[in-house]
Scaffold this active site. Structure first.
Site, PDB file in Angstrom:
ATOM      1  CE  LYS A   1      35.146  64.598  67.671  1.00  0.00           C
ATOM      2  NZ  LYS A   1      34.936  63.690  66.549  1.00  0.00           N
TER       3      LYS A   1
ATOM      4  CD  GLN B   1      34.714  64.331  62.908  1.00  0.00           C
ATOM      5  OE1 GLN B   1      35.362  64.093  63.919  1.00  0.00           O
ATOM      6  NE2 GLN B   1      33.394  64.394  62.931  1.00  0.00           N
TER       7      GLN B   1
ATOM      8  CG  ASP C   1      36.137  57.756  66.722  1.00  0.00           C
ATOM      9  OD1 ASP C   1      35.417  58.339  67.559  1.00  0.00           O
ATOM     10  OD2 ASP C   1      36.549  58.287  65.674  1.00  0.00           O
TER      11      ASP C   1
HETATM   12  N1  GUN Z   1      31.369  61.777  62.844  1.00  0.00           N
HETATM   13  C1  GUN Z   1      30.248  61.897  63.584  1.00  0.00           C
HETATM   14  N2  GUN Z   1      30.442  61.391  64.815  1.00  0.00           N
HETATM   15  C2  GUN Z   1      31.711  60.939  64.853  1.00  0.00           C
HETATM   16  C3  GUN Z   1      32.494  60.316  65.855  1.00  0.00           C
HETATM   17  O1  GUN Z   1      32.069  60.052  66.980  1.00  0.00           O
HETATM   18  N3  GUN Z   1      33.772  60.012  65.492  1.00  0.00           N
HETATM   19  C4  GUN Z   1      34.253  60.269  64.252  1.00  0.00           C
HETATM   20  N4  GUN Z   1      35.506  59.912  63.990  1.00  0.00           N
HETATM   21  N5  GUN Z   1      33.559  60.847  63.300  1.00  0.00           N
HETATM   22  C5  GUN Z   1      32.289  61.183  63.611  1.00  0.00           C
END
Ligand code: GUN
Length: 297
Positions: free
Chosen positions: A53, A97, A120
């Site tokens: 990311k 995350q 998100d």
């Molecule tokens: N963990 C797995 N997928 C995601 C996501 O799309 N966003 C976040 N913040 N954590 C994740």
């Protein structure tokens, strides 16, 4: 029928090129979109997602404020960092995350994020807006799935979509997005899960089958009908001594056999994966545009 393979990397590259132009436009007004990233602990899969990311942000010109925190951080310290990002005008989006270590209260952390920076789309305010069809940040993986379908020429309107998996991150939001009365919805949606009796009875009726169960081999060729469009959201590590890392990634779908019956199918890796990060970038750019008072739809 042998399926056309949907190239998620290419679709993601197309969207990122569009975003780069929008970022260039913002920069002429002195605005640089910013993403605050928080990773707690050192789970290897989470680390590699977060690194990807951050790299993607750098590539298209988004400023990222990267925070790697020790697994033992307290709830109060974590919430204080989120609050600082809420108050920081350089930051348009906040990404915590998931999953967090078990001693931390995930729901409380997500509630602390300013809904206007919740790129998100996990804050209950954004979830609620999505459900009632109001403008909201859409969660990245389901949003990416819809974009993959649309940009691959699949008709969602009137289709029977069968989703396997009911997670808060994929299955539930995707079902909500696809039943909306809108040009990107209008589907008839069936959601299957671990307590569904006779899963194959449902999957065989799908015009569009979306596998998001998190288990390899969930969908086999006998479970699909000829001509189905298949989107595989699964990302599973299976041991493989021939690989340097000791594992390889597979989806939830038995790709080799299912592709012989499907009209379209996504591979793993290289299908949905690149789209998830791309839609995070998309939401961050949109947030910066909204903050700047630019009309976005
Ligand atoms: N963990 C797995 N997928 C995601 C996501 O799309 N966003 C976040 N913040 N954590 C994740």
């Amino acid at each position: 029928m042998a399926a056309r393979i949907i190239d998620g990397k290419q679709v993601a590259a197309d969207i990122r090129a569009e975003l780069k132009e929008e970022i260039a436009q913002l920069k002429t007004r002195g605005i640089v979109p910013g993403l605050g990233v928080i990773l707690v602990g050192d789970d290897p899969a989470s680390k590699s997602y977060v690194t990807a990311k951050e790299r993607a942000c750098e590539e298209i010109g988004i400023y990222s404020d990267d925070n790697r925190l020790p697994a033992g951080i307290s709830q109060a310290d974590l919430m204080a960092l989120v609050q600082r990002m809420n108050d920081d005008p350089r930051i348009n989006g906040i990404l915590v995350q998931l999953p967090l270590p078990r001693h931390l209260n995930e729901a409380e952390v997500l509630l602390t994020i300013d809904p206007d920076k919740d790129v998100d789309g996990f804050h209950p305010v954004n979830v609620g807006k999505m459900v009632v069809g109001e403008k909201a940040f859409l969660p990245c993986t389901p949003h990416g799935v819809v974009q993959l379908l649309l940009r691959s020429g699949v008709t969602i309107d009137g289709a029977h979509v069968v989703i396997v998996g009911r997670s808060n991150i994929v299955g539930k939001p995707l079902a909500n997005m696809l039943i909306q009365k809108s040009p990107t919805g209008n589907a008839t949606v069936t959601v299957c899960h671990t307590r569904t009796k006779d899963l194959a009875y449902y999957t065989r009726q799908a015009d569009i089958l979306i596998a998001a169960a998190g288990r390899p081999g969930t969908i086999t060729a006998d479970m699909v009908r000829e001509g189905v469009a298949v989107i595989d959201v699964g990302v599973n590590r299976v041991e493989d001594a021939t690989k340097k890392a000791g594992f390889r990634l597979v989806g939830d779908v038995e790709f080799e056999s299912v592709k012989e019956k499907a009209s379209l199918i996504t591979p793993v890796p290289g299908g949905v994966g690149p789209m998830t990060i791309t839609m995070l970038l998309y939401n961050t750019v949109e947030s910066a545009q909204r903050t700047a008072g630019l009309d976005v739809d």
